[in-house]
Design an enzyme around this catalytic site. Sequence first.
Site, mmCIF file in Angstrom:
data_model
loop_
_atom_site.group_PDB
_atom_site.id
_atom_site.type_symbol
_atom_site.label_atom_id
_atom_site.label_comp_id
_atom_site.label_asym_id
_atom_site.label_seq_id
_atom_site.Cartn_x
_atom_site.Cartn_y
_atom_site.Cartn_z
ATOM 1 N N HIS A 194 0.839 -1.200 0.000
ATOM 2 C CA HIS A 194 0.000 0.000 0.000
ATOM 3 C C HIS A 194 0.876 1.252 0.000
ATOM 4 O O HIS A 194 2.115 1.172 -0.050
ATOM 5 C CB HIS A 194 -1.018 -0.025 1.141
ATOM 6 N N HIS A 241 3.976 1.432 2.386
ATOM 7 C CA HIS A 241 5.175 0.681 1.988
ATOM 8 C C HIS A 241 5.908 1.422 0.872
ATOM 9 O O HIS A 241 7.139 1.516 0.861
ATOM 10 C CB HIS A 241 4.806 -0.716 1.482
ATOM 11 N N CYS A 256 1.044 -10.161 19.979
ATOM 12 C CA CYS A 256 0.246 -9.633 18.864
ATOM 13 C C CYS A 256 0.774 -10.235 17.568
ATOM 14 O O CYS A 256 1.934 -10.040 17.223
ATOM 15 C CB CYS A 256 0.317 -8.103 18.790
ATOM 16 N N CYS A 259 1.857 -7.606 14.892
ATOM 17 C CA CYS A 259 3.221 -7.091 15.079
ATOM 18 C C CYS A 259 4.249 -8.211 15.070
ATOM 19 O O CYS A 259 5.434 -7.959 14.972
ATOM 20 C CB CYS A 259 3.374 -6.378 16.423
ATOM 21 N N CYS A 276 -3.848 -4.813 21.188
ATOM 22 C CA CYS A 276 -2.542 -4.288 20.783
ATOM 23 C C CYS A 276 -2.691 -2.788 20.503
ATOM 24 O O CYS A 276 -3.623 -2.387 19.817
ATOM 25 C CB CYS A 276 -2.079 -5.015 19.520
ATOM 26 N N HIS A 286 -2.372 -2.333 16.480
ATOM 27 C CA HIS A 286 -3.388 -2.919 15.599
ATOM 28 C C HIS A 286 -4.806 -2.813 16.137
ATOM 29 O O HIS A 286 -5.759 -3.086 15.415
ATOM 30 C CB HIS A 286 -3.046 -4.389 15.321
ATOM 31 N N LYS A 295 -2.198 5.463 11.846
ATOM 32 C CA LYS A 295 -1.234 4.958 10.867
ATOM 33 C C LYS A 295 -1.989 4.206 9.768
ATOM 34 O O LYS A 295 -2.834 3.356 10.054
ATOM 35 C CB LYS A 295 -0.268 3.999 11.561
ATOM 36 N N LYS A 311 -2.947 -2.078 6.573
ATOM 37 C CA LYS A 311 -3.801 -2.933 5.767
ATOM 38 C C LYS A 311 -5.266 -2.819 6.201
ATOM 39 O O LYS A 311 -6.176 -2.741 5.391
ATOM 40 C CB LYS A 311 -3.300 -4.368 5.939
HETATM 41 N N1 MSP Z 1 8.469 -7.381 7.962
HETATM 42 C C1 MSP Z 1 8.651 -6.299 8.854
HETATM 43 C C2 MSP Z 1 9.964 -5.595 8.600
HETATM 44 C C3 MSP Z 1 11.172 -6.460 8.695
HETATM 45 S S1 MSP Z 1 12.629 -5.610 8.351
HETATM 46 C C4 MSP Z 1 13.846 -6.631 8.770
HETATM 47 C C5 MSP Z 1 7.514 -5.304 8.692
HETATM 48 N N2 MSP Z 1 6.887 -5.332 7.523
HETATM 49 S S2 MSP Z 1 5.638 -4.407 7.091
HETATM 50 O O1 MSP Z 1 5.130 -4.959 5.863
HETATM 51 O O2 MSP Z 1 4.734 -4.281 8.165
HETATM 52 O O3 MSP Z 1 6.245 -3.029 6.650
HETATM 53 C C6 MSP Z 1 6.801 -2.175 7.533
HETATM 54 C C7 MSP Z 1 7.324 -0.919 6.897
HETATM 55 O O4 MSP Z 1 6.470 -0.403 5.860
HETATM 56 C C8 MSP Z 1 7.346 0.193 7.911
HETATM 57 O O5 MSP Z 1 8.407 0.116 8.776
HETATM 58 C C9 MSP Z 1 7.424 1.389 6.998
HETATM 59 O O6 MSP Z 1 8.727 1.495 6.522
HETATM 60 C C10 MSP Z 1 6.453 1.003 5.898
HETATM 61 N N3 MSP Z 1 5.099 1.434 6.232
HETATM 62 C C11 MSP Z 1 4.002 0.650 6.428
HETATM 63 N N4 MSP Z 1 2.932 1.437 6.706
HETATM 64 C C12 MSP Z 1 3.310 2.733 6.697
HETATM 65 C C13 MSP Z 1 2.649 3.954 6.829
HETATM 66 N N5 MSP Z 1 1.376 4.050 7.063
HETATM 67 N N6 MSP Z 1 3.404 5.069 6.685
HETATM 68 C C14 MSP Z 1 4.736 5.040 6.398
HETATM 69 N N7 MSP Z 1 5.387 3.904 6.286
HETATM 70 C C15 MSP Z 1 4.714 2.734 6.458
HETATM 71 O O7 MSP Z 1 7.264 -4.562 9.607
#
Ligand code: MSP
Length: 539
Positions: free
Chosen positions: A31, A34, A140, A143, A163, A166, A314, A317
């Site tokens: 999304h 990411h 959680c 997380c 959590c 979430h 934040k 998903k």
């Molecule tokens: N798989 C773990 C990370 C492991 S790294 C060794 C994880 N994945 S995640 O799919 O949840 O993605 C996390 C990252 O996506 C966040 O740390 C951030 O960089 C980015 N973001 C996800 N949602 C976000 C927002 N709403 N805003 C900005 N960045 C965001 O955690």
Amino acid sequence: MAATADHSTTEASNSAYYVTTPIYYVNDRPHLGHAYTTVAGDVLTRWHRQRGEKVWYLTGTDEHGQKIMRTADAHGVTPQEWCDKLVEEEWKPLWQHLNVANDDFIRTTQQRHTDRVQEFVQDLFDKGEIYKGGYEGPYCVGCEEYKLPGELLPGATEDEKLCPVHKKPVEWLEEENYFFRLSAYGPKLLEFYAENPDFIAPASARNEVLRFVEQDLKDLSISRSTFNWGVPLPWDEKHVLYVWVDALQNYITAAGYGSDPERFAELWPASVHLVGKDILRFHAVIWPAMLMAAGLPLPKRVVANGWLMVGGEKMSKSNLTGISPQQLTSHFGVDAYRYYFLRAIPFGTDGSFSWEDFSARYTSELANDFGNLASRVAAMVGKYYEGSLPAATAAGAAEQAVADGLVTAAQVADRKIGEELDFAGGIAAVFEFIKQVNGYLTEQEPWKVAKDTSEEGQARLATILYTAAEALRATAVLLNPLMPATAEKLWESLGAEPELGPLAAQTIATVADWGRLPVGATVTKGEILFPRLEEKPAA
Ligand code: MSP
């Protein structure tokens, strides 16, 4: 001094500027949040490439753990099938679509990763850094993390706790696990942070980590025995490695740790780990402690971005705007998308965005200030000089001011984007320069000067148009890391390539050397860089 300082003095000459993104969970499609981190990393690495440095940009996917396993179950496929599908159909295509130039894509289910991970944890086990113990607590799955009772929110019933991230019920887990002696690393970490004040940015993130580590760290449960979707512990295959301990190692396994010493020496330690602030502790506390335990050097910096917010929360998903990256790019274009989020939200702080704000910036900054400038200049060179760039024979104070403005823009942008990861500030510096060039044309009024057929008048006209075109030459270079396709169009329309070579070969160090665009370059009115927006599609 040149626009670029030598930033490599403390590094071995063969070391690369190595940037990583988090590896994303593939339980769902990517999304906007990411894409925010990944585009930022792409701009940062493209900037360093434009400096002429050796660069390595890594992204990838985090494919083990309960969350992925449950999602695959719910869809009636194996976890591996699920991951393969999502990676190939959703994640990789999005990065390609957004023009992300990653050099590698690591998946934690790849053997090049899992083999090295097993060696790494075996080494820690042999060194006595890992021991067997029991743990119970609220967990959680969203997380993939044990929570502290104090941080939970009340749920619908007295027994239910949520959590804080979430807002979903946590589960009570009781396990016999292996533990990593994280508690032993508090003092060493604090010492490291003190000696390396730039290790964690921004300052708010650094402070949060310091406060956390100043309290006593607890040992970390690093294995699970209630499910099997993970990397088995080599000495006790009933356990799989905790997904975070597995995932963090991607930064070294992809860099050649244990498989390619030469490459590893070139890439490690990483220059920057880009992370969202939600996963800061994993990167700034647990990961450095694991590396210390293994006797490996620590990354140079961990830089946390803020969150894209929706309705004060934040974006995640379960809490989306309903807008996908592709919906935005199909309306605004890929380059405007890359521009907008980094320009509108200061990196490191949370930010909301809106369709209206995006449209307003598109129209005023991209289409009017930048796009119109490019097309006006090309049109005038076409009209008055049949597309052959004339020489600036009558340059004076006004032209010097433009050249000086460029030096400032290049220096500020290089420092802000290349060093401070202040993308908004760096982009603003380049757009200040664009404004200056627009102001220069408004003042000089070449369309009026064109009517003056005296020798002096013609020399003025040629000078004004050369100055504007030369300013655009530099703008194409400075914006190439941010908007590569647009910069390329501009480069082509200026006819710069035959003499100066490809855009990618231009360096930031020489971008402000005035007069690089050759007289006689064939300027053509290319495609409109930022066409007028269509109506907003119905929701
Ligand atoms: N798989 C773990 C990370 C492991 S790294 C060794 C994880 N994945 S995640 O799919 O949840 O993605 C996390 C990252 O996506 C966040 O740390 C951030 O960089 C980015 N973001 C996800 N949602 C976000 C927002 N709403 N805003 C900005 N960045 C965001 O955690």
